[in-house]
Motif scaffolding. Structure first.
Motif, PDB file in Angstrom:
ATOM      1  N   ILE A   1      86.310  71.684  58.496  1.00  0.00           N
ATOM      2  CA  ILE A   1      86.296  70.284  58.890  1.00  0.00           C
ATOM      3  C   ILE A   1      87.691  69.716  58.648  1.00  0.00           C
ATOM      4  O   ILE A   1      88.256  69.890  57.557  1.00  0.00           O
ATOM      5  N   GLY A   2      88.252  69.058  59.660  1.00  0.00           N
ATOM      6  CA  GLY A   2      89.583  68.492  59.481  1.00  0.00           C
ATOM      7  C   GLY A   2      90.151  67.890  60.742  1.00  0.00           C
ATOM      8  O   GLY A   2      89.468  67.793  61.773  1.00  0.00           O
ATOM      9  N   ARG A   3      91.424  67.517  60.667  1.00  0.00           N
ATOM     10  CA  ARG A   3      92.111  66.865  61.788  1.00  0.00           C
ATOM     11  C   ARG A   3      92.726  67.873  62.756  1.00  0.00           C
ATOM     12  O   ARG A   3      93.105  67.507  63.878  1.00  0.00           O
ATOM     13  N   ALA A   4      92.837  69.139  62.342  1.00  0.00           N
ATOM     14  CA  ALA A   4      93.381  70.167  63.241  1.00  0.00           C
ATOM     15  C   ALA A   4      92.384  70.427  64.363  1.00  0.00           C
ATOM     16  O   ALA A   4      91.169  70.478  64.136  1.00  0.00           O
ATOM     17  N   THR A   5      92.897  70.593  65.563  1.00  0.00           N
ATOM     18  CA  THR A   5      92.014  70.742  66.727  1.00  0.00           C
ATOM     19  C   THR A   5      91.221  72.042  66.717  1.00  0.00           C
ATOM     20  O   THR A   5      90.234  72.157  67.441  1.00  0.00           O
ATOM     21  N   ASP A   6      91.637  73.025  65.908  1.00  0.00           N
ATOM     22  CA  ASP A   6      90.888  74.277  65.870  1.00  0.00           C
ATOM     23  C   ASP A   6      89.786  74.271  64.813  1.00  0.00           C
ATOM     24  O   ASP A   6      89.105  75.274  64.623  1.00  0.00           O
ATOM     25  N   CYS A   7      89.596  73.150  64.108  1.00  0.00           N
ATOM     26  CA  CYS A   7      88.505  73.053  63.130  1.00  0.00           C
ATOM     27  C   CYS A   7      87.161  73.005  63.861  1.00  0.00           C
ATOM     28  O   CYS A   7      87.058  72.502  64.984  1.00  0.00           O
ATOM     29  N   ASP A   8      86.130  73.508  63.209  1.00  0.00           N
ATOM     30  CA  ASP A   8      84.792  73.489  63.813  1.00  0.00           C
ATOM     31  C   ASP A   8      84.304  72.055  63.980  1.00  0.00           C
ATOM     32  O   ASP A   8      83.681  71.717  64.984  1.00  0.00           O
ATOM     33  N   VAL A   9      84.551  71.228  62.969  1.00  0.00           N
ATOM     34  CA  VAL A   9      84.236  69.796  63.062  1.00  0.00           C
ATOM     35  C   VAL A   9      85.561  69.042  63.071  1.00  0.00           C
ATOM     36  O   VAL A   9      86.263  68.977  62.059  1.00  0.00           O
ATOM     37  N   PHE A  10      85.910  68.506  64.222  1.00  0.00           N
ATOM     38  CA  PHE A  10      87.202  67.840  64.423  1.00  0.00           C
ATOM     39  C   PHE A  10      87.075  66.354  64.130  1.00  0.00           C
ATOM     40  O   PHE A  10      86.216  65.660  64.691  1.00  0.00           O
ATOM     41  N   MET A  11      87.914  65.848  63.223  1.00  0.00           N
ATOM     42  CA  MET A  11      87.935  64.420  62.882  1.00  0.00           C
ATOM     43  C   MET A  11      89.340  63.881  63.111  1.00  0.00           C
ATOM     44  O   MET A  11      90.255  64.192  62.346  1.00  0.00           O
ATOM     45  N   ASN A  12      89.502  63.087  64.124  1.00  0.00           N
ATOM     46  CA  ASN A  12      90.822  62.570  64.493  1.00  0.00           C
ATOM     47  C   ASN A  12      91.092  61.256  63.767  1.00  0.00           C
ATOM     48  O   ASN A  12      91.153  60.176  64.364  1.00  0.00           O
ATOM     49  N   LEU A  13      91.233  61.370  62.433  1.00  0.00           N
ATOM     50  CA  LEU A  13      91.527  60.201  61.604  1.00  0.00           C
ATOM     51  C   LEU A  13      92.769  60.483  60.768  1.00  0.00           C
ATOM     52  O   LEU A  13      92.921  61.584  60.222  1.00  0.00           O
ATOM     53  N   PRO A  14      93.676  59.507  60.625  1.00  0.00           N
ATOM     54  CA  PRO A  14      94.904  59.732  59.842  1.00  0.00           C
ATOM     55  C   PRO A  14      94.619  59.978  58.358  1.00  0.00           C
ATOM     56  O   PRO A  14      95.443  60.549  57.659  1.00  0.00           O
ATOM     57  N   THR A  15      93.447  59.545  57.876  1.00  0.00           N
ATOM     58  CA  THR A  15      93.090  59.738  56.467  1.00  0.00           C
ATOM     59  C   THR A  15      92.469  61.114  56.208  1.00  0.00           C
ATOM     60  O   THR A  15      92.194  61.462  55.063  1.00  0.00           O
ATOM     61  N   VAL A  16      92.266  61.869  57.261  1.00  0.00           N
ATOM     62  CA  VAL A  16      91.680  63.211  57.147  1.00  0.00           C
ATOM     63  C   VAL A  16      92.790  64.246  57.235  1.00  0.00           C
ATOM     64  O   VAL A  16      93.648  64.184  58.130  1.00  0.00           O
ATOM     65  N   SER A  17      92.809  65.196  56.310  1.00  0.00           N
ATOM     66  CA  SER A  17      93.817  66.261  56.327  1.00  0.00           C
ATOM     67  C   SER A  17      93.543  67.224  57.470  1.00  0.00           C
ATOM     68  O   SER A  17      92.428  67.294  58.002  1.00  0.00           O
ATOM     69  N   ARG A  18      94.574  67.976  57.839  1.00  0.00           N
ATOM     70  CA  ARG A  18      94.427  68.907  58.961  1.00  0.00           C
ATOM     71  C   ARG A  18      93.307  69.914  58.692  1.00  0.00           C
ATOM     72  O   ARG A  18      92.525  70.217  59.574  1.00  0.00           O
TER      73      ARG A  18
END
Length: 233
Positions: free
Chosen positions: A163-180
């Protein structure tokens, strides 16, 4: 005509060389990673080494899929392969052999979730709860992640998720407070565990977690302000 025949004499050897070179190169070319299908969990450190392929080579050589840099590990020590109804481990003529639950195997043996596998001096727990003879006993109940804000769900239908901000994560979270790569979820020894990789940590039921924690149904994870509920489906 003679010049054409001389030309042909050189063309075929060159083509043959290119074909052979391509075949050899493909043997050493690293395959792209697919979805995690199982784990080898270090018994001492609890480090989970993911198996990405249906057939995974293990050894000291850097050309292996999993490199174990120990003096007791052969360059090409073992291969773990997923077959139709089970997993199989092969001893690829290693010097120190392979122990399966304390017993030395002869060439190959079937693997089940929870088995202890020893390569040289290192012991791993084999974790593949969706396969093997112990499937019914160890299979994970079906869980899901539910967004508190919009009700969207993500089903945990494997053994490893990111889970993270990186687009290859299974759960993608496009938030600046979320780490890659904010957290990892993995199913080991019959339980789902969350491991934090972010300097900001994760709030679980309002309490800060900066390391690793076993999840329970109903737990609410606050990841960079986005709240997700861990539920049994």
């Amino acid at each position: 005509m003679e010049q054409f025949e001389e030309y042909i004499r050189f063309v075929f050897p060159v083509l043959a060389f290119l074909v052979i070179f391509g075949c050899v190169l493909s043997l050493f070319y690293k395959r792209p990673k697919s979805k995690t299908v199982a784990f080898l969990v270090n018994q001492k450190t609890d480090e989970a080494v993911p198996l990405y392929y249906w057939e995974t080579s293990i050894g000291r050589s850097t050309s292996c899929d999993i490199v174990l840099n120990y003096p007791t590990i052969s360059r090409f020590h073992s291969v773990v392969s997923r077959r139709k109804n089970t997993w199989v481990i092969f001893d690829t003529d290693s010097k120190t052999g392979i122990l399966l639950n304390g017993q030395k195997i002869k060439k190959k043996a079937n693997l089940s979730n929870g088995d202890k596998v020893t390569f040289g001096e290192v012991t791993y727990i084999f974790s593949a709860p969706d396969f093997g003879d112990k499937q019914d006993k160890n299979k994970a109940p079906v869980y899901q992640l539910v967004s508190v804000s919009n009700g969207k769900t993500f089903t945990l239908d494997g053994v490893f998720f990111t889970i993270g901000r990186a687009t290859d994560c299974d759960v993608f979270m496009n938030l600046p407070t979320v780490s890659r790569r904010h957290v990892e979820l993995h199913f080991i020894n019959g339980k789902w565990s969350m491991k934090n990789f972010s300097p900001n940590g994760v709030l679980i039921n309002g309490r800060l977690c900066t390391d690793e924690k076993i999840l329970k149904p109903g737990d609410v994870l606050d990841i960079g302000g986005a709240k997700i509920k861990f539920e049994q489906k």
